[in-house]
Design a protein around this motif. Structure first.
Motif, PDB file in Angstrom:
ATOM      1  N   ALA A 215      53.368  50.684  52.137  1.00 23.83           N
ATOM      2  CA  ALA A 215      53.914  50.301  50.383  1.00 23.83           C
ATOM      3  C   ALA A 215      54.776  50.353  50.049  1.00 23.83           C
ATOM      4  CB  ALA A 215      53.050  51.441  50.422  1.00 23.83           C
ATOM      5  N   ALA A 216      55.854  51.337  51.048  1.00 24.54           N
ATOM      6  CA  ALA A 216      57.119  51.855  50.199  1.00 24.54           C
ATOM      7  C   ALA A 216      58.312  50.814  50.779  1.00 24.54           C
ATOM      8  CB  ALA A 216      58.089  53.376  50.845  1.00 24.54           C
ATOM      9  N   GLN A 217      58.091  49.984  51.833  1.00 17.61           N
ATOM     10  CA  GLN A 217      58.571  49.272  52.530  1.00 17.61           C
ATOM     11  C   GLN A 217      58.393  47.436  51.974  1.00 17.61           C
ATOM     12  OE1 GLN A 217      59.174  50.030  57.167  1.00 17.61           O
ATOM     13  NE2 GLN A 217      58.885  47.679  57.652  1.00 17.61           N
ATOM     14  N   GLU A 218      56.553  47.331  52.015  1.00 10.39           N
ATOM     15  CA  GLU A 218      57.026  47.044  51.538  1.00 10.39           C
ATOM     16  C   GLU A 218      57.263  46.384  49.526  1.00 10.39           C
ATOM     17  OE1 GLU A 218      56.772  43.578  52.614  1.00 10.39           O
ATOM     18  OE2 GLU A 218      56.882  44.410  55.124  1.00 10.39           O
ATOM     19  N   LYS A 219      57.182  47.802  48.684  1.00  8.17           N
ATOM     20  CA  LYS A 219      57.220  47.858  47.824  1.00  8.17           C
ATOM     21  C   LYS A 219      55.726  46.803  47.038  1.00  8.17           C
ATOM     22  CE  LYS A 219      62.323  46.962  47.019  1.00  8.17           C
ATOM     23  NZ  LYS A 219      62.519  46.422  48.118  1.00  8.17           N
ATOM     24  N   LEU A 220      54.281  48.060  47.244  1.00  5.50           N
ATOM     25  CA  LEU A 220      53.407  47.972  47.019  1.00  5.50           C
ATOM     26  C   LEU A 220      52.907  48.853  46.698  1.00  5.50           C
ATOM     27  CD1 LEU A 220      51.787  46.666  50.173  1.00  5.50           C
ATOM     28  CD2 LEU A 220      52.623  44.863  48.581  1.00  5.50           C
ATOM     29  N   GLU A 221      53.699  50.135  45.731  1.00  4.18           N
ATOM     30  CA  GLU A 221      53.162  51.367  44.957  1.00  4.18           C
ATOM     31  C   GLU A 221      52.936  50.329  43.731  1.00  4.18           C
ATOM     32  OE1 GLU A 221      55.850  50.663  46.022  1.00  4.18           O
ATOM     33  OE2 GLU A 221      57.073  52.484  47.209  1.00  4.18           O
ATOM     34  N   ALA A 222      51.176  51.232  42.865  1.00  8.58           N
ATOM     35  CA  ALA A 222      50.806  50.792  42.212  1.00  8.58           C
ATOM     36  C   ALA A 222      51.803  51.833  40.867  1.00  8.58           C
ATOM     37  CB  ALA A 222      49.337  51.385  42.266  1.00  8.58           C
ATOM     38  N   ASN A 223      52.043  50.478  40.084  1.00  7.57           N
ATOM     39  CA  ASN A 223      52.871  50.491  38.735  1.00  7.57           C
ATOM     40  C   ASN A 223      51.536  50.970  38.030  1.00  7.57           C
ATOM     41  OD1 ASN A 223      51.432  47.554  38.391  1.00  7.57           O
ATOM     42  ND2 ASN A 223      53.695  46.557  38.724  1.00  7.57           N
TER      43      ASN A 223
ATOM     44  N   GLN B  52      44.089  60.354  32.269  1.00  8.79           N
ATOM     45  CA  GLN B  52      45.234  61.298  32.724  1.00  8.79           C
ATOM     46  C   GLN B  52      45.458  62.788  33.536  1.00  8.79           C
ATOM     47  OE1 GLN B  52      45.888  62.923  27.661  1.00  8.79           O
ATOM     48  NE2 GLN B  52      46.673  60.232  27.614  1.00  8.79           N
ATOM     49  N   GLU B  53      44.020  62.914  33.818  1.00 10.32           N
ATOM     50  CA  GLU B  53      43.914  64.016  34.517  1.00 10.32           C
ATOM     51  C   GLU B  53      44.168  63.326  36.494  1.00 10.32           C
ATOM     52  OE1 GLU B  53      40.497  65.342  32.717  1.00 10.32           O
ATOM     53  OE2 GLU B  53      41.214  66.154  31.652  1.00 10.32           O
ATOM     54  N   ARG B  54      43.682  62.424  36.647  1.00 12.43           N
ATOM     55  CA  ARG B  54      43.794  61.805  37.402  1.00 12.43           C
ATOM     56  C   ARG B  54      45.033  60.629  37.836  1.00 12.43           C
ATOM     57  NH1 ARG B  54      38.896  63.441  35.607  1.00 12.43           N
ATOM     58  NH2 ARG B  54      37.305  64.789  37.267  1.00 12.43           N
ATOM     59  N   ASP B  55      45.766  61.063  36.773  1.00 14.03           N
ATOM     60  CA  ASP B  55      46.935  59.788  36.845  1.00 14.03           C
ATOM     61  C   ASP B  55      47.595  59.806  38.761  1.00 14.03           C
ATOM     62  OD1 ASP B  55      48.689  57.844  36.034  1.00 14.03           O
ATOM     63  OD2 ASP B  55      50.166  59.496  36.978  1.00 14.03           O
ATOM     64  N   LEU B  56      47.776  60.250  39.331  1.00 18.18           N
ATOM     65  CA  LEU B  56      48.334  60.550  41.066  1.00 18.18           C
ATOM     66  C   LEU B  56      48.044  59.958  41.583  1.00 18.18           C
ATOM     67  CD1 LEU B  56      50.860  63.513  40.919  1.00 18.18           C
ATOM     68  CD2 LEU B  56      51.410  61.390  41.043  1.00 18.18           C
ATOM     69  N   ALA B  57      46.063  60.211  41.658  1.00 18.12           N
ATOM     70  CA  ALA B  57      44.750  59.879  42.555  1.00 18.12           C
ATOM     71  C   ALA B  57      44.825  58.474  42.662  1.00 18.12           C
ATOM     72  CB  ALA B  57      43.733  60.535  42.496  1.00 18.12           C
ATOM     73  N   ILE B  58      44.382  58.237  40.588  1.00 20.70           N
ATOM     74  CA  ILE B  58      44.710  56.407  40.924  1.00 20.70           C
ATOM     75  C   ILE B  58      45.648  56.037  41.829  1.00 20.70           C
ATOM     76  CG2 ILE B  58      43.850  55.357  39.085  1.00 20.70           C
ATOM     77  CD1 ILE B  58      43.313  56.758  37.334  1.00 20.70           C
ATOM     78  N   ARG B  59      46.885  56.272  41.036  1.00 19.69           N
ATOM     79  CA  ARG B  59      47.654  55.957  41.785  1.00 19.69           C
ATOM     80  C   ARG B  59      47.874  55.469  43.168  1.00 19.69           C
ATOM     81  NH1 ARG B  59      52.109  54.984  37.348  1.00 19.69           N
ATOM     82  NH2 ARG B  59      51.880  55.206  36.052  1.00 19.69           N
ATOM     83  N   ALA B  60      47.489  56.686  43.870  1.00 19.64           N
ATOM     84  CA  ALA B  60      47.464  56.533  45.790  1.00 19.64           C
ATOM     85  C   ALA B  60      46.549  55.865  45.808  1.00 19.64           C
ATOM     86  CB  ALA B  60      47.211  57.913  45.694  1.00 19.64           C
TER      87      ALA B  60
ATOM     88  N   GLU C 181      46.339  52.304  48.291  1.00 18.55           N
ATOM     89  CA  GLU C 181      46.026  51.745  49.478  1.00 18.55           C
ATOM     90  C   GLU C 181      45.734  50.689  49.666  1.00 18.55           C
ATOM     91  OE1 GLU C 181      42.521  54.021  51.943  1.00 18.55           O
ATOM     92  OE2 GLU C 181      43.978  55.319  50.891  1.00 18.55           O
ATOM     93  N   THR C 182      45.062  50.104  48.201  1.00 20.91           N
ATOM     94  CA  THR C 182      43.743  49.014  47.819  1.00 20.91           C
ATOM     95  C   THR C 182      44.726  48.033  48.230  1.00 20.91           C
ATOM     96  OG1 THR C 182      42.171  49.724  47.023  1.00 20.91           O
ATOM     97  CG2 THR C 182      42.587  47.394  46.395  1.00 20.91           C
ATOM     98  N   LYS C 183      46.025  47.797  47.734  1.00 21.07           N
ATOM     99  CA  LYS C 183      46.820  47.009  47.949  1.00 21.07           C
ATOM    100  C   LYS C 183      47.744  46.244  48.565  1.00 21.07           C
ATOM    101  CE  LYS C 183      50.171  46.141  44.538  1.00 21.07           C
ATOM    102  NZ  LYS C 183      51.092  46.804  42.913  1.00 21.07           N
ATOM    103  N   VAL C 184      47.595  47.756  50.078  1.00 16.86           N
ATOM    104  CA  VAL C 184      48.244  48.186  50.950  1.00 16.86           C
ATOM    105  C   VAL C 184      47.796  47.116  52.029  1.00 16.86           C
ATOM    106  CG1 VAL C 184      49.174  48.892  53.124  1.00 16.86           C
ATOM    107  CG2 VAL C 184      49.815  49.927  50.694  1.00 16.86           C
TER     108      VAL C 184
END
Length: 434
Positions: A369-377, A404-412, A416-419
């Motif tokens: 994700a980092a190498q291909e710039k695929l992190e969720a925004n 709001q409460e699950r922001d990090l888990a949702i982004r993760a 993962e889906t994008k990767v």
């Protein structure tokens, strides 16, 4: 108590450095240690209550004499905490767990020296993740599959009726009473009344239903079985159990006719509509199964192509999660009792390989994700929230709170889906012919 604002003077030496662990020797000069000790004594003096003196008025010499151990402990806690935090920050170490302090050396008037072991993320260089070869299973729904499913539907809607048979065979259902013993003693779960046994289904204890084949109505029969060597409850593993079984009733299935009337009983208009529904559902199942198989091949290829150490702490956390999940399932089925430590240890051993694979994959997917710039925004999160609001009847405020409460888990999860989508798009997929 106010602590020193300026950074501590630290002398650092790398004792050991591995992929996921670094051990540092940290030395603080005696002058700074003495200064901290004096500050601690002054703090203690301001609150000390000693006989003959008002609170905070005891002489400093008496404070040193009466609170030496407390002062020493406080100095160690303060300086080790500050020095550890400072060194980890300065060396840009991403600590996974609480750093461990080892080999502490401290005497009055001397430097403070200690070893600090820090578990950290491994440095991973991902490679060969484009062009992964994947064999995608066929998703063609055959006539045989439709026929088989229709028969399974008939089976599920069958009724049990009394059988004219006088002895039990493989096609029957037997209503039985039984009492089981191990080493001559009744064991938990080994006794039941009016238990309905499907003679055509595999049993938890292999050989139990085979031992009832040919049994006559209302006649007691002795059935001997042996628990598997890897049985979850170790105290029963590989043990012989003896059951006294009485067949009280023999039943058999009566299947409904496969016709329009049967389809109407299921809420449809005709047999043709039932067949169409079966075909559609099988198509969805086949497609889902093929996608999961495709994903598993991609994940396995990633793991096989990258060898690296992983943090033991994260593996243990994943082992605990998988073990608890498996234990809960077994407890719901009545196969494991609450608090069975032996069963828990057995399951822990079996879940470890999967836990290690899960941790490796999480690192690999993050690296890609980092190498291909695929992190969720934020736009990805907003789009998901929009869909959730459209599909749910819940209060919008509750949806906002959930995100709001699950922001990090949702982004993760979104990352993962994008990767995974990226890996599939760049994979070399070959569909297996039927």
């Amino acid at each position: 108590m106010e602590t020193l604002e300026k950074p501590l003077s630290t002398k650092i030496k790398v004792i050991k450095e591995e992929d996921c662990l670094v051990t540092l020797s940290i030395e603080l000069p005696k002058d700074e240690v003495a200064q901290e000790l004096e500050s601690v004594y002054q703090h203690i003096q301001s609150r000390a209550s000693l006989p003959g003196f008002r609170v905070g008025k005891a002489p400093i010499d008496m404070v040193r004499k009466n609170f030496a151990d407390k002062a020493r402990q406080t100095v160690l806690e303060n300086l080790i905490s500050r020095a550890s935090t400072q060194v980890i920050r300065e060396r840009k170490i991403e600590a996974i767990n609480t750093p461990q302090v080892e080999k502490l050396e401290y005497d009055l008037g001397k430097p403070l020296i200690f070893h600090l072991s820090v578990e950290k993320d491994p440095v991973i260089k991902v490679k060969d993740y484009k062009g992964i070869k994947v064999n995608r299973p066929s998703t063609v729904v055959t006539d045989e599959a439709i026929t088989k499913t229709l028969e399974e539907i008939r089976e599920r809607n069958a009724t049990l009726v009394a059988s004219s048979a006088q002895t039990v065979d493989k096609t029957n259902f037997a209503v039985i009473d039984f009492e089981g013993k191990i080493d001559g003693k009744v064991f938990p779960g080994g006794t039941s009344k009016n238990y309905l046994l499907d003679m055509n289904q595999p049993q938890t204890i292999a050989g139990f239903s085979d031992g009832i084949l040919g049994a006559e109505l209302n006649k007691e029969r002795t059935v001997q079985v042996r628990f598997p060597a890897d049985y979850a409850r170790k105290e029963w593993a590989n043990k012989e159990a003896v059951f006294q079984v009485t067949v009280k009733e023999i039943k058999e299935k009566k299947l409904p006719n496969l016709d329009d009337e049967f389809a109407k009983d299921l809420g449809l208009t005709s047999l043709d509509e039932l067949k169409k529904k079966v075909q559609e559902n099988l198509q969805k199942e086949q497609t889902s199964k093929a996608e999961k198989e495709e994903e598993e091949q991609i994940y396995q290829a990633l793991v096989d192509n990258h060898k690296f150490s992983i943090p033991p702490t994260l593996v243990e956390e994943r082992v605990r999660t998988l073990t608890q999940r498996a234990l809960s399932n077994l407890q719901r089925q009545g196969l494991v009792s609450q608090g069975d430590k032996q069963a828990e240890e057995t399951i822990r051993g079996k879940t470890r390989p999967q836990a290690e694979k899960d941790v490796r994959l999480s690192y690999l997917l993050k690296a890609i994700a980092a190498q291909e710039k695929l992190e969720a925004n934020q736009a990805d999160v907003d789009e998901l929230k929009k869909k959730a609001l459209e599909e749910t009847k819940d209060n919008p405020g509750n949806v906002d709170k959930y995100f709001q409460e699950r922001d990090l888990a949702i982004r993760a999860s979104l990352t993962e889906t994008k990767v995974l989508d990226f890996l599939k798009k760049n994979a070399k997929i070959k569909t297996t012919k039927e």
